[in-house]
Design a protein around this motif. Structure first.
Motif, PDB file in Angstrom:
ATOM      1  N   VAL A  52       0.856  -1.182   0.000  1.00 19.91           N
ATOM      2  CA  VAL A  52       0.000   0.000   0.000  1.00 19.91           C
ATOM      3  C   VAL A  52       0.891   1.231   0.000  1.00 19.91           C
ATOM      4  O   VAL A  52       1.810   1.339   0.817  1.00 19.91           O
ATOM      5  CB  VAL A  52      -0.929   0.017   1.243  1.00 19.91           C
ATOM      6  CG1 VAL A  52      -1.738   1.307   1.297  1.00 19.91           C
ATOM      7  CG2 VAL A  52      -1.840  -1.198   1.251  1.00 19.91           C
ATOM      8  N   VAL A  53       0.628   2.144  -0.922  1.00 23.86           N
ATOM      9  CA  VAL A  53       1.364   3.402  -0.943  1.00 23.86           C
ATOM     10  C   VAL A  53       0.764   4.299   0.134  1.00 23.86           C
ATOM     11  O   VAL A  53      -0.424   4.616   0.084  1.00 23.86           O
ATOM     12  CB  VAL A  53       1.278   4.089  -2.324  1.00 23.86           C
ATOM     13  CG1 VAL A  53       1.967   5.449  -2.290  1.00 23.86           C
ATOM     14  CG2 VAL A  53       1.878   3.199  -3.398  1.00 23.86           C
ATOM     15  N   VAL A  54       1.594   4.682   1.106  1.00 21.98           N
ATOM     16  CA  VAL A  54       1.145   5.584   2.164  1.00 21.98           C
ATOM     17  C   VAL A  54       1.771   6.966   2.023  1.00 21.98           C
ATOM     18  O   VAL A  54       1.360   7.900   2.697  1.00 21.98           O
ATOM     19  CB  VAL A  54       1.416   5.001   3.572  1.00 21.98           C
ATOM     20  CG1 VAL A  54       0.614   3.729   3.789  1.00 21.98           C
ATOM     21  CG2 VAL A  54       2.891   4.756   3.801  1.00 21.98           C
ATOM     22  N   LEU A  55       2.760   7.092   1.137  1.00 17.11           N
ATOM     23  CA  LEU A  55       3.368   8.377   0.821  1.00 17.11           C
ATOM     24  C   LEU A  55       4.059   8.248  -0.533  1.00 17.11           C
ATOM     25  O   LEU A  55       4.937   7.404  -0.694  1.00 17.11           O
ATOM     26  CB  LEU A  55       4.398   8.793   1.872  1.00 17.11           C
ATOM     27  CG  LEU A  55       5.108  10.126   1.618  1.00 17.11           C
ATOM     28  CD1 LEU A  55       4.119  11.292   1.690  1.00 17.11           C
ATOM     29  CD2 LEU A  55       6.235  10.335   2.613  1.00 17.11           C
ATOM     30  N   GLY A  56       3.603   9.045  -1.501  1.00 14.48           N
ATOM     31  CA  GLY A  56       4.218   9.017  -2.814  1.00 14.48           C
ATOM     32  C   GLY A  56       3.202   8.870  -3.928  1.00 14.48           C
ATOM     33  O   GLY A  56       1.994   8.845  -3.695  1.00 14.48           O
ATOM     34  N   PRO A  57       3.678   8.746  -5.172  1.00 18.54           N
ATOM     35  CA  PRO A  57       2.790   8.742  -6.337  1.00 18.54           C
ATOM     36  C   PRO A  57       2.150   7.380  -6.603  1.00 18.54           C
ATOM     37  O   PRO A  57       2.751   6.338  -6.367  1.00 18.54           O
ATOM     38  CB  PRO A  57       3.727   9.116  -7.483  1.00 18.54           C
ATOM     39  CG  PRO A  57       5.060   8.574  -7.060  1.00 18.54           C
ATOM     40  CD  PRO A  57       5.097   8.726  -5.561  1.00 18.54           C
ATOM     41  N   VAL A  58       0.915   7.438  -7.095  1.00 17.38           N
ATOM     42  CA  VAL A  58       0.195   6.253  -7.571  1.00 17.38           C
ATOM     43  C   VAL A  58      -0.586   6.670  -8.802  1.00 17.38           C
ATOM     44  O   VAL A  58      -1.317   7.656  -8.768  1.00 17.38           O
ATOM     45  CB  VAL A  58      -0.803   5.694  -6.524  1.00 17.38           C
ATOM     46  CG1 VAL A  58      -1.444   4.417  -7.033  1.00 17.38           C
ATOM     47  CG2 VAL A  58      -0.158   5.481  -5.185  1.00 17.38           C
ATOM     48  N   ASP A  59      -0.426   5.918  -9.891  1.00 18.10           N
ATOM     49  CA  ASP A  59      -1.179   6.239 -11.104  1.00 18.10           C
ATOM     50  C   ASP A  59      -2.383   5.319 -11.231  1.00 18.10           C
ATOM     51  O   ASP A  59      -2.518   4.344 -10.519  1.00 18.10           O
ATOM     52  CB  ASP A  59      -0.290   6.155 -12.345  1.00 18.10           C
ATOM     53  CG  ASP A  59       0.296   4.766 -12.564  1.00 18.10           C
ATOM     54  OD1 ASP A  59       0.116   3.880 -11.713  1.00 18.10           O
ATOM     55  OD2 ASP A  59       0.942   4.566 -13.599  1.00 18.10           O
TER      56      ASP A  59
END
Length: 119
Positions: A52-59
């Motif tokens: 899981v991205v909790v800080l940073g970019p997600v497309d």
């Protein structure tokens, strides 16, 4: 970050964290509860651990409505697992901000839980 899912969660889905530290697909109204934690990278099966991205970019995050570049986003109030723009998120609501504009469909966001409502 790795989290265990309580149920099947698709890739690129906004998720909330429960009191057990496990995640589930963000429900409508989850943003108001302040438990939205991030966005899944890949699909996660029930009882499995996934990223899981909790800080940073997600497309390619599912988006509801029009979202301008730079707008704060929260878990959608109409579609579970999606995001929606909100001009002034209250404390705990903010999931991040849109990197590029979107009109429904998919959006690229920068996950940053400290967006909006910090007092």
């Amino acid at each position: 970050m790795p989290f265990e899912a309580t149920a099947d969660i698709p890739a690129r889905t906004a998720v909330t964290i429960g009191t057990t530290g496990k995640i589930t697909k963000a429900t409508t109204g989850g943003a108001a509860a302040g438990t939205t934690i991030g966005v899944t990278v890949d699909a996660i099966g029930s009882g499995k651990v996934g990223r899981v991205v909790v800080l940073g970019p997600v497309d390619n995050v599912p988006a509801d409505g029009s979202i301008a570049a730079g707008s704060p986003v929260i878990a959608s109030t109409t579609t579970a697992g999606s995001v929606i723009a909100k001009a002034a998120p209250t404390t705990g609501e903010g999931l991040g901000f849109a990197i590029a504009a979107a009109s429904g469909g998919l959006v690229t966001i920068w996950v940053n839980r400290s967006i909006g409502g910090i007092t």
